[in-house]
Design a protein around this motif. Structure first.
Motif, PDB file in Angstrom:
ATOM      1  N   LEU A 124       0.799  -1.115   0.057  1.00 40.71           N
ATOM      2  CA  LEU A 124      -0.378  -0.182  -0.243  1.00 40.71           C
ATOM      3  C   LEU A 124       1.004   1.368   0.026  1.00 40.71           C
ATOM      4  O   LEU A 124       0.088   2.348  -0.072  1.00 40.71           O
ATOM      5  CB  LEU A 124      -1.066   0.343   1.449  1.00 40.71           C
ATOM      6  N   GLN A 125       2.201   1.137   0.793  1.00 41.35           N
ATOM      7  CA  GLN A 125       2.570   2.544   0.628  1.00 41.35           C
ATOM      8  C   GLN A 125       2.931   2.563  -0.686  1.00 41.35           C
ATOM      9  O   GLN A 125       3.470   3.777  -1.204  1.00 41.35           O
ATOM     10  CB  GLN A 125       4.404   2.104   1.754  1.00 41.35           C
ATOM     11  N   VAL A 126       3.809   1.645  -2.022  1.00 43.98           N
ATOM     12  CA  VAL A 126       4.075   1.429  -2.733  1.00 43.98           C
ATOM     13  C   VAL A 126       2.957   1.953  -3.781  1.00 43.98           C
ATOM     14  O   VAL A 126       3.383   3.550  -4.601  1.00 43.98           O
ATOM     15  CB  VAL A 126       4.864   0.888  -3.575  1.00 43.98           C
ATOM     16  N   ARG A 127       1.476   1.990  -3.355  1.00 47.14           N
ATOM     17  CA  ARG A 127       0.649   1.955  -4.441  1.00 47.14           C
ATOM     18  C   ARG A 127       0.282   3.657  -4.014  1.00 47.14           C
ATOM     19  O   ARG A 127       0.117   4.306  -5.376  1.00 47.14           O
ATOM     20  CB  ARG A 127      -0.947   1.329  -3.862  1.00 47.14           C
ATOM     21  N   ALA A 128       0.408   4.581  -2.493  1.00 42.79           N
ATOM     22  CA  ALA A 128       0.232   5.345  -2.470  1.00 42.79           C
ATOM     23  C   ALA A 128       1.324   6.282  -3.468  1.00 42.79           C
ATOM     24  O   ALA A 128       1.171   7.202  -3.244  1.00 42.79           O
ATOM     25  CB  ALA A 128       0.577   5.815  -1.234  1.00 42.79           C
ATOM     26  N   PHE A 129       3.053   6.304  -2.996  1.00 46.21           N
ATOM     27  CA  PHE A 129       3.250   6.393  -4.036  1.00 46.21           C
ATOM     28  C   PHE A 129       3.414   6.798  -5.726  1.00 46.21           C
ATOM     29  O   PHE A 129       3.567   7.586  -5.898  1.00 46.21           O
ATOM     30  CB  PHE A 129       4.913   5.622  -3.855  1.00 46.21           C
ATOM     31  N   LEU A 130       2.835   5.409  -6.092  1.00 46.02           N
ATOM     32  CA  LEU A 130       2.898   5.363  -7.445  1.00 46.02           C
ATOM     33  C   LEU A 130       1.494   6.123  -7.635  1.00 46.02           C
ATOM     34  O   LEU A 130       1.483   6.917  -8.521  1.00 46.02           O
ATOM     35  CB  LEU A 130       2.617   3.963  -7.381  1.00 46.02           C
ATOM     36  N   THR A 141       5.310   5.865 -15.818  1.00 42.93           N
ATOM     37  CA  THR A 141       7.189   5.604 -16.017  1.00 42.93           C
ATOM     38  C   THR A 141       8.259   5.397 -14.986  1.00 42.93           C
ATOM     39  O   THR A 141       8.453   5.032 -15.376  1.00 42.93           O
ATOM     40  CB  THR A 141       7.835   6.525 -16.446  1.00 42.93           C
ATOM     41  N   CYS A 142       7.230   5.355 -13.940  1.00 38.27           N
ATOM     42  CA  CYS A 142       7.899   4.992 -12.576  1.00 38.27           C
ATOM     43  C   CYS A 142       8.147   3.692 -12.858  1.00 38.27           C
ATOM     44  O   CYS A 142       8.045   2.665 -13.035  1.00 38.27           O
ATOM     45  CB  CYS A 142       7.026   5.345 -11.206  1.00 38.27           C
ATOM     46  N   GLN A 143       9.431   3.396 -11.954  1.00 37.79           N
ATOM     47  CA  GLN A 143      10.304   2.435 -11.720  1.00 37.79           C
ATOM     48  C   GLN A 143      10.681   1.816 -10.317  1.00 37.79           C
ATOM     49  O   GLN A 143      10.716   2.601  -9.562  1.00 37.79           O
ATOM     50  CB  GLN A 143      11.682   1.873 -12.665  1.00 37.79           C
ATOM     51  N   ASP A 178      -0.534  -2.766 -12.112  1.00 35.55           N
ATOM     52  CA  ASP A 178      -0.741  -3.190 -13.062  1.00 35.55           C
ATOM     53  C   ASP A 178      -2.312  -3.276 -12.183  1.00 35.55           C
ATOM     54  O   ASP A 178      -3.317  -2.498 -12.741  1.00 35.55           O
ATOM     55  CB  ASP A 178      -0.752  -4.265 -13.388  1.00 35.55           C
ATOM     56  N   ALA A 179      -2.582  -2.990 -11.268  1.00 33.42           N
ATOM     57  CA  ALA A 179      -3.267  -2.983 -10.187  1.00 33.42           C
ATOM     58  C   ALA A 179      -3.886  -1.739  -9.610  1.00 33.42           C
ATOM     59  O   ALA A 179      -5.265  -0.996  -9.592  1.00 33.42           O
ATOM     60  CB  ALA A 179      -3.456  -3.726  -8.804  1.00 33.42           C
ATOM     61  N   LEU A 180      -3.111  -0.695  -9.612  1.00 36.02           N
ATOM     62  CA  LEU A 180      -3.774   0.974  -9.920  1.00 36.02           C
ATOM     63  C   LEU A 180      -3.798   0.902 -10.707  1.00 36.02           C
ATOM     64  O   LEU A 180      -5.171   2.107 -11.773  1.00 36.02           O
ATOM     65  CB  LEU A 180      -2.080   2.002  -9.354  1.00 36.02           C
ATOM     66  N   ARG A 181      -3.297   0.898 -12.181  1.00 37.93           N
ATOM     67  CA  ARG A 181      -3.842   1.077 -13.468  1.00 37.93           C
ATOM     68  C   ARG A 181      -5.209   0.843 -13.971  1.00 37.93           C
ATOM     69  O   ARG A 181      -6.499   1.363 -14.345  1.00 37.93           O
ATOM     70  CB  ARG A 181      -3.182   0.144 -14.569  1.00 37.93           C
TER      71      ARG A 181
END
Length: 337
Positions: free
Chosen positions: A241-247, A254-256, A287-290
């Motif tokens: 969830l931390q990564v999801r929030a950052f993205l 384009t984020c890696q 992919d889930a965020l997209r």
């Protein structure tokens, strides 16, 4: 739910609410259930486990079904929970002078109403464990019903304390389901499966003094149910969830991985390992965020399907259509309708 909230955008698998839909069938004639699903924005026919359900749809279904079934637990337990029970529970909780007292009141309240499971509060010097045990040994746990009772306790304590209450761990007395990752949206802590009993563990040392809640605040809490007590406000209880929030706050297309790792002040290899331990990967999260951004855009936006396809990084609308059907078992057009 705010549209700019990366957690509010989250969807869960249709399998997550499968037990709930089965329970509703015991309380509703087929035409009534079909109407409830349609008005909630859900598919009236059979749903594949791989399909996605939004938090908004779950909230709408609860609010409609609790009224039309005359059961605020909507068939999840053998005895119907009659209307206004939740309102009475909130009134009882509002008068508690400590969060410990609120937990005891919670167990007493439900033990007066439930015939299937008994709630108990076990305490040590530092830990309070609220657990469910069947009155008849061998009674299978109702997965959605058990989740709902634990989360309601957490939601009430958080409301009384004025902030989301930390949780040590949640344990379920059923095997790990295929949709286990969906529980991260609900509980801000590790979730274990196959436990001897279903329970939620709190660190008693972190209990604040309860706030004085007014009648108007209690009314608002009930009217918003289950929004204010099912879905966690936490943004930091899993690395996923931390990564999801950052993205969501960055140029997610384009984020890696190295950029996400830098935002969390760790090496890419370390973040990759932590995500793997949670059963996720950086690409899965992306992919889930997209997918969830596309679903929200179709539900609430006015852009064309072609524009949504390009906005979510697809080179052609046909590719978006194929991906969306794979995500939801529906076409973008039928989902928008």
């Amino acid at each position: 739910m705010p549209n700019n909230d990366p957690i509010a955008l989250t969807t869960v698998s249709a399998a997550f609410i499968h037990d709930w839909l089965d329970a509703l069938r015991s309380r509703c004639a087929p035409p009534v259930l079909a109407s409830l699903l349609h008005r909630s924005g859900l598919q009236a026919g059979p749903m594949m486990p791989s399909q996605r359900v939004t938090l908004t749809e779950i909230v709408r279904l609860y609010q409609l079904a609790a009224i039309e079934t005359g059961d605020e637990m909507m068939g999840l337990y053998s005895r119907p929970i009659r209307p206004r029970a939740l309102q009475h529970l909130v009134t009882v909780q509002r008068e508690a002078r400590s969060l410990t007292a609120a937990l005891y009141r919670y167990t007493t309240f439900w033990n007066l109403l439930l015939d299937d499971f008994q709630l108990a509060l076990h305490s040590t010097e530092d830990i309070y464990e609220l657990s469910l045990t069947p009155y008849t040994p061998g009674t299978p746990p109702q997965r959605f019903g058990h989740m709902l009772l634990l989360k309601l306790a957490h939601g009430l304590l958080s409301w009384l304390g004025g902030a989301e209450m930390p949780v040590q761990e949640v344990r379920f007395a059923f095997a790990r389901p295929d949709f286990a990752a969906d529980y991260a949206v609900v509980f801000p802590c590790p979730v274990r499966f196959g436990a001897p009993r279903t329970s939620i563990l709190f660190d008693a040392r972190q209990f604040p003094r309860p706030l004085a809640r007014s009648r108007d605040e209690a009314t608002a809490f009930v009217e918003n149910a289950p929004l204010d007590w099912i879905f966690t406000g936490s943004r930091a209880h899993t690395y996923s969830l931390q990564v999801r929030a950052f993205l969501y706050g960055a140029q997610w297309q384009t984020c890696q991985l190295p950029e996400a790792a830098a935002s969390l002040k760790m090496a890419p290899r370390t973040l990759n390992r932590r995500l793997k331990e949670e059963g996720a990967s950086f690409q899965d999260i992306k992919d889930a965020l997209r997918r969830d951004i596309a679903i929200r855009a179709l539900q609430h936006g006015k852009d064309s399907i072609e524009q949504i396809a390009f906005d979510t990084g697809f080179s052609a609308p046909a590719n978006f259509h194929r991906a969306f059907r794979k995500w939801t078992n529906r076409t973008p057009g039928s989902y928008r309708e």
